[in-house]
Scaffold this motif. Structure first.
Motif, PDB file in Angstrom:
ATOM      1  N   PRO A   1     -19.895 -30.979   8.961  1.00 18.63           N
ATOM      2  CA  PRO A   1     -18.572 -31.066   9.355  1.00 18.63           C
ATOM      3  C   PRO A   1     -17.570 -30.658   8.315  1.00 18.63           C
ATOM      4  O   PRO A   1     -17.731 -30.706   7.181  1.00 18.63           O
ATOM      5  CB  PRO A   1     -18.558 -32.464   9.786  1.00 18.63           C
ATOM      6  CG  PRO A   1     -19.284 -33.169   8.936  1.00 18.63           C
ATOM      7  CD  PRO A   1     -20.603 -32.170   8.489  1.00 18.63           C
TER       8      PRO A   1
ATOM      9  N   GLU B   1     -18.330 -25.286  12.837  1.00 18.72           N
ATOM     10  CA  GLU B   1     -18.435 -26.336  11.688  1.00 18.72           C
ATOM     11  C   GLU B   1     -18.946 -25.507  10.365  1.00 18.72           C
ATOM     12  O   GLU B   1     -19.013 -24.308  10.565  1.00 18.72           O
ATOM     13  CB  GLU B   1     -19.141 -27.498  12.028  1.00 18.72           C
ATOM     14  CG  GLU B   1     -18.665 -28.252  13.174  1.00 18.72           C
ATOM     15  CD  GLU B   1     -17.549 -29.187  12.769  1.00 18.72           C
ATOM     16  OE1 GLU B   1     -17.361 -29.121  11.592  1.00 18.72           O
ATOM     17  OE2 GLU B   1     -17.087 -30.044  13.764  1.00 18.72           O
TER      18      GLU B   1
ATOM     19  N   LYS C   1     -13.227 -36.230  16.423  1.00 21.52           N
ATOM     20  CA  LYS C   1     -12.940 -35.380  17.389  1.00 21.52           C
ATOM     21  C   LYS C   1     -13.845 -33.956  16.841  1.00 21.52           C
ATOM     22  O   LYS C   1     -14.085 -33.589  15.792  1.00 21.52           O
ATOM     23  CB  LYS C   1     -11.687 -34.738  17.487  1.00 21.52           C
ATOM     24  CG  LYS C   1     -10.663 -35.952  18.011  1.00 21.52           C
ATOM     25  CD  LYS C   1      -9.284 -35.540  17.983  1.00 21.52           C
ATOM     26  CE  LYS C   1      -8.372 -36.488  18.301  1.00 21.52           C
ATOM     27  NZ  LYS C   1      -6.979 -36.293  18.473  1.00 21.52           N
ATOM     28  N   PRO C   2     -14.363 -33.402  17.743  1.00 21.11           N
ATOM     29  CA  PRO C   2     -14.879 -31.995  17.639  1.00 21.11           C
ATOM     30  C   PRO C   2     -13.885 -30.910  17.155  1.00 21.11           C
ATOM     31  O   PRO C   2     -12.497 -31.240  17.341  1.00 21.11           O
ATOM     32  CB  PRO C   2     -15.434 -31.478  18.913  1.00 21.11           C
ATOM     33  CG  PRO C   2     -14.744 -32.122  19.913  1.00 21.11           C
ATOM     34  CD  PRO C   2     -14.412 -33.714  19.287  1.00 21.11           C
ATOM     35  N   VAL C   3     -14.392 -30.050  16.435  1.00 22.18           N
ATOM     36  CA  VAL C   3     -13.281 -28.989  15.811  1.00 22.18           C
ATOM     37  C   VAL C   3     -12.387 -28.609  16.989  1.00 22.18           C
ATOM     38  O   VAL C   3     -11.183 -28.292  16.899  1.00 22.18           O
ATOM     39  CB  VAL C   3     -13.856 -27.608  15.091  1.00 22.18           C
ATOM     40  CG1 VAL C   3     -13.090 -26.615  14.994  1.00 22.18           C
ATOM     41  CG2 VAL C   3     -14.658 -28.218  13.874  1.00 22.18           C
TER      42      VAL C   3
ATOM     43  N   TYR D   1     -15.307 -24.361  25.863  1.00 18.78           N
ATOM     44  CA  TYR D   1     -15.243 -23.503  24.536  1.00 18.78           C
ATOM     45  C   TYR D   1     -16.086 -22.306  24.833  1.00 18.78           C
ATOM     46  O   TYR D   1     -17.165 -22.350  25.640  1.00 18.78           O
ATOM     47  CB  TYR D   1     -15.859 -24.196  23.433  1.00 18.78           C
ATOM     48  CG  TYR D   1     -15.275 -25.849  23.282  1.00 18.78           C
ATOM     49  CD1 TYR D   1     -13.789 -25.738  22.850  1.00 18.78           C
ATOM     50  CD2 TYR D   1     -16.050 -27.009  23.045  1.00 18.78           C
ATOM     51  CE1 TYR D   1     -13.212 -26.773  22.501  1.00 18.78           C
ATOM     52  CE2 TYR D   1     -15.309 -28.042  22.968  1.00 18.78           C
ATOM     53  CZ  TYR D   1     -13.962 -28.182  22.443  1.00 18.78           C
ATOM     54  OH  TYR D   1     -13.198 -29.437  22.426  1.00 18.78           O
TER      55      TYR D   1
ATOM     56  N   HIS E   1     -19.614 -21.630  20.121  1.00 16.91           N
ATOM     57  CA  HIS E   1     -20.338 -22.970  19.646  1.00 16.91           C
ATOM     58  C   HIS E   1     -20.059 -23.264  18.278  1.00 16.91           C
ATOM     59  O   HIS E   1     -19.691 -22.305  17.628  1.00 16.91           O
ATOM     60  CB  HIS E   1     -21.810 -22.568  19.713  1.00 16.91           C
ATOM     61  CG  HIS E   1     -22.788 -23.674  20.102  1.00 16.91           C
ATOM     62  ND1 HIS E   1     -23.720 -24.322  19.338  1.00 16.91           N
ATOM     63  CD2 HIS E   1     -22.706 -24.739  21.129  1.00 16.91           C
ATOM     64  CE1 HIS E   1     -24.066 -25.344  19.618  1.00 16.91           C
ATOM     65  NE2 HIS E   1     -23.731 -25.556  20.879  1.00 16.91           N
ATOM     66  N   TYR E   2     -20.202 -24.768  17.963  1.00 14.95           N
ATOM     67  CA  TYR E   2     -19.958 -24.991  16.765  1.00 14.95           C
ATOM     68  C   TYR E   2     -21.243 -24.473  15.531  1.00 14.95           C
ATOM     69  O   TYR E   2     -20.742 -24.486  14.591  1.00 14.95           O
ATOM     70  CB  TYR E   2     -20.111 -26.468  16.661  1.00 14.95           C
ATOM     71  CG  TYR E   2     -20.929 -27.221  17.002  1.00 14.95           C
ATOM     72  CD1 TYR E   2     -22.091 -27.449  16.098  1.00 14.95           C
ATOM     73  CD2 TYR E   2     -21.077 -27.682  18.262  1.00 14.95           C
ATOM     74  CE1 TYR E   2     -23.267 -28.147  16.639  1.00 14.95           C
ATOM     75  CE2 TYR E   2     -22.250 -28.385  18.792  1.00 14.95           C
ATOM     76  CZ  TYR E   2     -23.388 -28.618  17.997  1.00 14.95           C
ATOM     77  OH  TYR E   2     -24.491 -29.265  18.418  1.00 14.95           O
TER      78      TYR E   2
END
Length: 206
Positions: free
Chosen positions: A74, A187, A98-100, A129, A132-133
């Motif tokens: 992260p 991330e 929280k996610p980005v 979204y 993707h992260y």
């Protein structure tokens, strides 16, 4: 020989209490995680933050051998412009709850509005979204300056480097994009904490 190897491995597993070295009856990630006692080791500071997150990645099936399932780390800080940082100041850290994609409330509101506008689509085709992260493109974006990722990046871009403005050259700008762009929620990767060469052009690429 094979017999000596197996004997050594058996002794190593029975005498060394190394996390994840022993096998578990279940391969279910939740079961493996629960039996590993990793969180306990981390709380007691017997393993580092890096070791803990890396172990979680391995349990989730992520591996350095596949850029489609590359380990994910992260973003930790949210200040990439100040010359000095006070690590005791909570305001310099990213909200890890929280996610980005949810860190910026204004962008999140836009994404939710777009999601609601997809009413005519089947439920399985709706998305919040648009990216993707973690993805092969994300890994190649960060590892651009190190082979074999350089060659893989060039192959992805039809035999040449991507447009200069889209290359990874500015950490502050990269973080800003992850906070504001509706198509950027990536991330980090482990090399941010282990491989300073990804930030320098040691191979003298043009």
């Amino acid at each position: 020989g094979v017999k000596d190897r197996d004997f050594f491995h058996s002794k190593l597993r029975s005498n060394c209490k190394v996390p994840l070295l022993r096998s578990f009856k279940s391969l279910n990630p939740r079961t493996v995680f629960k039996k590993s006692m990793l969180t306990d080791l981390w709380i007691k500071r017997r393993i580092s933050n890096f070791q803990y997150i890396m172990a979680l990645n391995l349990m989730a099936g992520r591996t350095f051998n596949d850029i489609c399932q590359y380990p994910v780390f992260p973003w930790i800080l949210n200040d990439y412009q100040s010359e000095t940082l006070d690590l005791n100041d909570p305001s310099i850290y990213r909200d890890l709850s929280k996610p980005v994609g949810a860190l910026n409330p204004d962008r999140l509101a836009m994404l939710i509005e777009r999601y609601n506008d997809l009413d005519g689509f089947p439920e399985e085709q709706k998305f919040l979204y648009g990216s993707h992260y973690s993805s092969p493109g994300v890994v190649l974006h960060y590892m651009l300056r190190q082979e074999p990722f350089t060659s893989m990046h060039i192959a992805l871009q039809s035999g040449r480097f991507d447009c200069p403005d889209r290359l990874f050259f500015d950490l502050a700008g990269c973080w800003r994009s992850c906070l504001t762009s509706t198509s950027d929620v990536k991330e980090l990767i482990p090399e941010f904490f282990t491989c300073p060469e990804i930030f320098t052009n040691t191979n003298n690429f043009p």
